[in-house]
Design a protein around this motif. Structure first.
Motif, PDB file in Angstrom:
ATOM      1  N   VAL A  13      29.739 -43.352  62.795  1.00  0.00           N
ATOM      2  CA  VAL A  13      30.249 -42.126  62.163  1.00  0.00           C
ATOM      3  C   VAL A  13      29.785 -42.057  60.706  1.00  0.00           C
ATOM      4  CG1 VAL A  13      32.344 -40.899  61.454  1.00  0.00           C
ATOM      5  CG2 VAL A  13      32.208 -41.942  63.743  1.00  0.00           C
ATOM      6  N   GLN A  14      29.801 -43.188  60.026  1.00  0.00           N
ATOM      7  CA  GLN A  14      29.324 -43.223  58.639  1.00  0.00           C
ATOM      8  C   GLN A  14      27.856 -42.792  58.564  1.00  0.00           C
ATOM      9  OE1 GLN A  14      30.993 -43.671  55.862  1.00  0.00           O
ATOM     10  NE2 GLN A  14      29.156 -43.483  54.588  1.00  0.00           N
ATOM     11  N   ALA A  15      27.059 -43.269  59.497  1.00  0.00           N
ATOM     12  CA  ALA A  15      25.646 -42.881  59.522  1.00  0.00           C
ATOM     13  C   ALA A  15      25.502 -41.376  59.701  1.00  0.00           C
ATOM     14  CB  ALA A  15      24.910 -43.634  60.638  1.00  0.00           C
ATOM     15  N   VAL A  16      26.309 -40.806  60.614  1.00  0.00           N
ATOM     16  CA  VAL A  16      26.249 -39.356  60.833  1.00  0.00           C
ATOM     17  C   VAL A  16      26.630 -38.614  59.553  1.00  0.00           C
ATOM     18  CG1 VAL A  16      27.203 -37.411  62.135  1.00  0.00           C
ATOM     19  CG2 VAL A  16      26.730 -39.580  63.309  1.00  0.00           C
ATOM     20  N   LEU A  17      27.708 -39.065  58.906  1.00  0.00           N
ATOM     21  CA  LEU A  17      28.152 -38.376  57.679  1.00  0.00           C
ATOM     22  C   LEU A  17      27.083 -38.453  56.598  1.00  0.00           C
ATOM     23  CD1 LEU A  17      31.935 -39.409  57.492  1.00  0.00           C
ATOM     24  CD2 LEU A  17      30.937 -37.276  58.368  1.00  0.00           C
ATOM     25  N   GLU A  18      26.381 -39.562  56.529  1.00  0.00           N
ATOM     26  CA  GLU A  18      25.338 -39.708  55.505  1.00  0.00           C
ATOM     27  C   GLU A  18      24.141 -38.794  55.769  1.00  0.00           C
ATOM     28  OE1 GLU A  18      24.376 -43.804  54.554  1.00  0.00           O
ATOM     29  OE2 GLU A  18      26.507 -44.309  54.392  1.00  0.00           O
ATOM     30  N   GLU A  19      23.913 -38.436  57.030  1.00  0.00           N
ATOM     31  CA  GLU A  19      22.800 -37.527  57.368  1.00  0.00           C
ATOM     32  C   GLU A  19      23.213 -36.061  57.274  1.00  0.00           C
ATOM     33  OE1 GLU A  19      19.604 -38.674  57.810  1.00  0.00           O
ATOM     34  OE2 GLU A  19      20.742 -40.396  57.099  1.00  0.00           O
ATOM     35  N   ALA A  20      24.522 -35.815  57.114  1.00  0.00           N
ATOM     36  CA  ALA A  20      25.032 -34.442  57.221  1.00  0.00           C
ATOM     37  C   ALA A  20      25.018 -33.728  55.881  1.00  0.00           C
ATOM     38  CB  ALA A  20      26.450 -34.467  57.772  1.00  0.00           C
ATOM     39  N   GLU A  21      24.554 -32.514  55.912  1.00  0.00           N
ATOM     40  CA  GLU A  21      24.674 -31.654  54.741  1.00  0.00           C
ATOM     41  C   GLU A  21      26.025 -30.948  54.792  1.00  0.00           C
ATOM     42  OE1 GLU A  21      23.724 -27.556  52.876  1.00  0.00           O
ATOM     43  OE2 GLU A  21      23.322 -27.916  54.986  1.00  0.00           O
ATOM     44  N   ASN A  68      26.230 -35.360  66.224  1.00  0.00           N
ATOM     45  CA  ASN A  68      25.918 -36.670  65.635  1.00  0.00           C
ATOM     46  C   ASN A  68      24.653 -36.649  64.774  1.00  0.00           C
ATOM     47  OD1 ASN A  68      28.143 -37.777  66.928  1.00  0.00           O
ATOM     48  ND2 ASN A  68      26.962 -38.372  68.741  1.00  0.00           N
ATOM     49  N   ALA A  69      24.339 -35.495  64.188  1.00  0.00           N
ATOM     50  CA  ALA A  69      23.145 -35.358  63.343  1.00  0.00           C
ATOM     51  C   ALA A  69      21.882 -35.794  64.081  1.00  0.00           C
ATOM     52  CB  ALA A  69      23.295 -36.152  62.036  1.00  0.00           C
ATOM     53  N   GLY A  70      21.927 -35.700  65.413  1.00  0.00           N
ATOM     54  CA  GLY A  70      20.744 -36.070  66.198  1.00  0.00           C
ATOM     55  C   GLY A  70      20.464 -37.565  66.198  1.00  0.00           C
ATOM     56  N   ILE A  71      21.420 -38.365  65.699  1.00  0.00           N
ATOM     57  CA  ILE A  71      21.183 -39.818  65.674  1.00  0.00           C
ATOM     58  C   ILE A  71      21.215 -40.342  67.108  1.00  0.00           C
ATOM     59  CG2 ILE A  71      22.057 -42.054  64.907  1.00  0.00           C
ATOM     60  CD1 ILE A  71      23.138 -40.677  62.421  1.00  0.00           C
ATOM     61  N   ASP A  72      20.233 -41.150  67.411  1.00  0.00           N
ATOM     62  CA  ASP A  72      19.962 -41.535  68.794  1.00  0.00           C
ATOM     63  C   ASP A  72      20.212 -43.024  68.978  1.00  0.00           C
ATOM     64  OD1 ASP A  72      18.849 -41.545  71.393  1.00  0.00           O
ATOM     65  OD2 ASP A  72      17.458 -39.961  70.780  1.00  0.00           O
ATOM     66  N   GLU A  95      25.079 -52.546  61.436  1.00  0.00           N
ATOM     67  CA  GLU A  95      25.792 -53.471  60.538  1.00  0.00           C
ATOM     68  C   GLU A  95      25.527 -53.175  59.062  1.00  0.00           C
ATOM     69  OE1 GLU A  95      23.111 -57.429  60.481  1.00  0.00           O
ATOM     70  OE2 GLU A  95      23.562 -56.682  62.483  1.00  0.00           O
ATOM     71  N   ASP A  96      24.489 -52.368  58.783  1.00  0.00           N
ATOM     72  CA  ASP A  96      24.179 -52.054  57.387  1.00  0.00           C
ATOM     73  C   ASP A  96      25.009 -50.894  56.825  1.00  0.00           C
ATOM     74  OD1 ASP A  96      22.392 -54.107  57.305  1.00  0.00           O
ATOM     75  OD2 ASP A  96      20.639 -52.855  57.755  1.00  0.00           O
ATOM     76  N   TYR A  97      25.844 -50.284  57.672  1.00  0.00           N
ATOM     77  CA  TYR A  97      26.679 -49.184  57.190  1.00  0.00           C
ATOM     78  C   TYR A  97      28.094 -49.653  56.889  1.00  0.00           C
ATOM     79  CZ  TYR A  97      23.071 -45.814  58.389  1.00  0.00           C
ATOM     80  OH  TYR A  97      21.909 -45.105  58.423  1.00  0.00           O
ATOM     81  N   SER A  98      28.624 -49.251  55.722  1.00  0.00           N
ATOM     82  CA  SER A  98      30.027 -49.535  55.401  1.00  0.00           C
ATOM     83  C   SER A  98      30.815 -48.240  55.515  1.00  0.00           C
ATOM     84  CB  SER A  98      30.175 -50.063  53.972  1.00  0.00           C
ATOM     85  OG  SER A  98      29.035 -50.773  53.594  1.00  0.00           O
ATOM     86  N   PRO A  99      31.686 -48.156  56.509  1.00  0.00           N
ATOM     87  CA  PRO A  99      32.401 -46.897  56.744  1.00  0.00           C
ATOM     88  C   PRO A  99      33.353 -46.542  55.600  1.00  0.00           C
ATOM     89  CG  PRO A  99      32.624 -48.412  58.606  1.00  0.00           C
ATOM     90  CD  PRO A  99      32.001 -49.181  57.507  1.00  0.00           C
ATOM     91  N   SER A 100      33.318 -45.287  55.198  1.00  0.00           N
ATOM     92  CA  SER A 100      34.281 -44.757  54.228  1.00  0.00           C
ATOM     93  C   SER A 100      35.608 -44.530  54.953  1.00  0.00           C
ATOM     94  CB  SER A 100      33.757 -43.424  53.691  1.00  0.00           C
ATOM     95  OG  SER A 100      33.684 -42.487  54.766  1.00  0.00           O
ATOM     96  N   PRO A 101      36.692 -44.306  54.197  1.00  0.00           N
ATOM     97  CA  PRO A 101      37.979 -43.984  54.856  1.00  0.00           C
ATOM     98  C   PRO A 101      37.851 -42.780  55.788  1.00  0.00           C
ATOM     99  CG  PRO A 101      38.324 -44.453  52.525  1.00  0.00           C
ATOM    100  CD  PRO A 101      36.834 -44.442  52.738  1.00  0.00           C
TER     101      PRO A 101
END
Ligand code: GDP
Ligand code: MN
Ligand code: MN
Ligand code: MN
Length: 246
Positions: free
Chosen positions: A77-85, A106-110, A55-61
């Motif tokens: 998906v927003q969390a994955v994008l934030e972890e991605a280089e 998924n950037a290893g997000i578990d 709930e703490d993530y605000s998805p970008s378009p």
């Protein structure tokens, strides 16, 4: 040659932010010089406070668009994008390069073993985590931070090393001779991954509650080599990038 033994560290509790994993392992297992102590990234992340609430993530378009296509939660998906280089694939799954060099879905997000509505990011720098745990263990041992990952070209998941200390990522066989006396030319063996695979097999994936395993009796090189293929030498990564932008 000494026998090779594998030990699970039993009795570790649910790990919380701030926990001293090295101390908790030492209390339950007498780590010796030469041991390879493997720890699931899940608990390293928990100890390092890498749990987040969706709930703490605000998805970008962009996150909304990808999530729609993948039928995933846009906040995830927003969390994955934030972890991605770098995003290497955004369909049929999200394959990204993390900032510390590991490439994973998924950037290893578990979402396993973390609780409803919560996710667990990988450690910021698992190599540094491994160094710190090794220092706190106070032995001349190796530490490998493992994660269960899917593999290209092969079915099934397996444990790999995402951070390591006190062990070389690769063993160099070049210059050694095969049975026929022929000199090996290009063989670098991914020993940290091989050990991580064995440890991961012992740890299990579900509710076993065994995030640490120790391998004893392996004589492995202590330092040298990298495991993450440098971007400029990674032809598959380059092809994926061309394909996505094409
Ligand atoms: P990953 O491979 O790093 O993603 O870790 P997994 O989620 O597959 O968990 C590996 C092992 O650690 C399994 O045996 C889990 O039951 C165990 N595990 C996960 N979290 C905890 C925890 O907080 N405490 C304990 N004792 N075990 C845990
Ligand atoms: Mn997991
Ligand atoms: Mn994982
Ligand atoms: Mn696992």
């Amino acid at each position: 040659m000494d026998p090779v033994c594998c030990h699970l560290v039993r009795g570790l509790p649910a790990i919380k932010e701030g926990d001293d994993l090295a101390a908790m392992i030492r209390e339950r297992f007498a780590v010796q010089d030469g041991d390879v102590v493997c720890i699931a990234s899940t608990v390293v992340s928990k100890a390092e406070g890498r749990a987040r609430r969706l709930e703490d993530y605000s998805p970008s378009p962009r996150a909304e668009e990808i999530a729609g296509r993948l039928e995933k939660d846009p906040r995830f998906v927003q969390a994955v994008l934030e972890e991605a280089e770098e995003v290497l694939l955004d369909h049929p799954f999200l394959l990204v390069a993390t900032r510390f060099g590991h490439i994973g879905v998924n950037a290893g997000i578990d979402r396993s073993n973390v609780g409803e509505g919560r996710i667990l990011l990988l450690p910021v720098d698992p190599g540094a985590s491994a160094e710190e745990i090794r220092r706190r263990l106070g032995r001349d041992c190796a530490v490998i931070v493992t994660d269960t990952c899917g593999r290209p070209f092969r079915c099934g998941v397996a444990g790999v090393a995402i951070g390591w200390a006190g062990i070389a990522a690769l063993r160099d066989w070049r210059g050694e001779r095969d049975l026929e006396g022929r000199e090996l030319e290009i063989t670098l063996e991914a020993i940290a991954d091989e050990v991580a695979g064995m440890a991961n097999l012992l740890m299990g994936e579900a509710g076993d509650g065994t995030p640490a395993a120790v391998l004893r009796g392996l004589a492995l090189p202590k330092a040298g080599w990298r495991l993450f293929r440098p971007r400029e030498l990674d032809v598959i990564r380059a092809r994926l990038r061309d394909r996505d932008s094409g």
